[in-house]
Design a protein around this motif. Structure first.
Motif, mmCIF file in Angstrom:
data_model
loop_
_atom_site.group_PDB
_atom_site.id
_atom_site.type_symbol
_atom_site.label_atom_id
_atom_site.label_comp_id
_atom_site.label_asym_id
_atom_site.label_seq_id
_atom_site.Cartn_x
_atom_site.Cartn_y
_atom_site.Cartn_z
ATOM 1 N N GLY A 173 0.815 -1.209 0.000
ATOM 2 C CA GLY A 173 0.000 0.000 0.000
ATOM 3 C C GLY A 173 0.848 1.258 0.000
ATOM 4 O O GLY A 173 0.547 2.223 -0.699
ATOM 5 N N LYS A 174 1.930 1.240 0.749
ATOM 6 C CA LYS A 174 2.834 2.399 0.772
ATOM 7 C C LYS A 174 3.539 2.564 -0.580
ATOM 8 O O LYS A 174 3.715 3.690 -1.046
ATOM 9 C CB LYS A 174 3.868 2.243 1.891
ATOM 10 N N ARG A 175 3.916 1.453 -1.196
ATOM 11 C CA ARG A 175 4.556 1.534 -2.519
ATOM 12 C C ARG A 175 3.565 2.041 -3.570
ATOM 13 O O ARG A 175 3.927 2.827 -4.436
ATOM 14 C CB ARG A 175 5.141 0.179 -2.918
ATOM 15 N N GLY A 177 1.902 6.596 -7.164
ATOM 16 C CA GLY A 177 0.883 7.458 -7.749
ATOM 17 C C GLY A 177 -0.038 6.677 -8.669
ATOM 18 O O GLY A 177 0.093 5.468 -8.844
ATOM 19 N N LYS A 178 -0.964 7.369 -9.248
ATOM 20 C CA LYS A 178 -1.941 6.740 -10.135
ATOM 21 C C LYS A 178 -1.392 6.628 -11.554
ATOM 22 O O LYS A 178 -0.662 7.499 -12.035
ATOM 23 C CB LYS A 178 -3.247 7.546 -10.155
ATOM 24 N N LEU A 179 -1.772 5.570 -12.224
ATOM 25 C CA LEU A 179 -1.318 5.314 -13.588
ATOM 26 C C LEU A 179 -1.729 6.443 -14.531
ATOM 27 O O LEU A 179 -0.941 6.888 -15.360
ATOM 28 C CB LEU A 179 -1.863 3.968 -14.070
ATOM 29 N N LEU A 192 2.218 1.016 -10.545
ATOM 30 C CA LEU A 192 3.096 0.028 -9.931
ATOM 31 C C LEU A 192 2.777 -1.324 -10.553
ATOM 32 O O LEU A 192 1.628 -1.764 -10.527
ATOM 33 C CB LEU A 192 2.861 -0.015 -8.418
ATOM 34 N N PHE A 193 3.777 -1.961 -11.124
ATOM 35 C CA PHE A 193 3.586 -3.247 -11.783
ATOM 36 C C PHE A 193 4.451 -4.299 -11.105
ATOM 37 O O PHE A 193 5.467 -4.743 -11.643
ATOM 38 C CB PHE A 193 3.881 -3.120 -13.278
ATOM 39 N N GLU A 194 4.037 -4.657 -9.905
ATOM 40 C CA GLU A 194 4.682 -5.719 -9.140
ATOM 41 C C GLU A 194 3.758 -6.930 -9.139
ATOM 42 O O GLU A 194 2.553 -6.782 -8.928
ATOM 43 C CB GLU A 194 4.946 -5.292 -7.698
ATOM 44 N N MET A 195 4.325 -8.102 -9.381
ATOM 45 C CA MET A 195 3.560 -9.333 -9.375
ATOM 46 C C MET A 195 4.248 -10.341 -8.460
ATOM 47 O O MET A 195 5.477 -10.399 -8.444
ATOM 48 C CB MET A 195 3.451 -9.897 -10.793
ATOM 49 N N ALA A 225 8.152 -4.954 -12.768
ATOM 50 C CA ALA A 225 8.325 -4.511 -14.153
ATOM 51 C C ALA A 225 7.875 -3.061 -14.325
ATOM 52 O O ALA A 225 7.645 -2.609 -15.448
ATOM 53 C CB ALA A 225 7.544 -5.436 -15.085
ATOM 54 N N THR A 226 7.773 -2.340 -13.232
ATOM 55 C CA THR A 226 7.227 -0.982 -13.252
ATOM 56 C C THR A 226 7.982 -0.062 -14.209
ATOM 57 O O THR A 226 7.374 0.582 -15.078
ATOM 58 C CB THR A 226 7.239 -0.379 -11.834
ATOM 59 N N ARG A 227 9.267 0.017 -14.067
ATOM 60 C CA ARG A 227 10.058 0.969 -14.862
ATOM 61 C C ARG A 227 9.907 0.698 -16.364
ATOM 62 O O ARG A 227 9.675 1.611 -17.156
ATOM 63 C CB ARG A 227 11.527 0.886 -14.452
#
Length: 120
Positions: free
Chosen positions: A5-7, A12-14, A54-57, A71-73
């Protein structure tokens, strides 16, 4: 969950990062690096209006500790360039019994965009 949640909040929003993004779908395949079977495959449809940038899986391997993929960046860079289709891969950052996790996440993304203001 609290850390995620903090990350998300920090990311921020997409739509703040890519305001012209209309839709995004990720075809995800998770495999072992040696190519053996036991693949996990799924499609992640992103709800653009509510998504965080944020694209963490998570790693799906049950013996993996502290694993997952970020893969966020790479995804944000491709979206910023308005790529309609792009792909990439990232390795799990977790461990299995003191060894690095050998799983790899590969994705193929499909995105659509709204026209830029003033461009027809």
């Amino acid at each position: 969950m609290l850390l995620r949640g903090k990350r998300e909040e920090a990311a921020g929003k997409l739509l703040q990062k890519v305001p012209e993004l209309a839709s995004l779908s990720l075809d995800i395949r998770e495999t072992r690096s040696n190519g053996s079977t036991n693949d996990t495959q799924y499609i992640r449809r992103v709800v653009v209006e509510h998504a965080h940038a944020l694209f963490e899986m998570p790693c799906s391997y049950s013996s993996c500790s502290n694993g997952g993929y970020d893969a966020t960046r790479e995804i944000l860079a491709a979206l910023a360039s308005r790529a309609p289709r792009f792909e990439g891969e990232t390795v799990c950052r977790g461990s299995c019994g003191g060894e690095f996790c050998s799983r790899v996440l590969r994705y193929v993304a499909t995105a659509t965009y709204r026209p830029l203001p003033g461009v027809s």
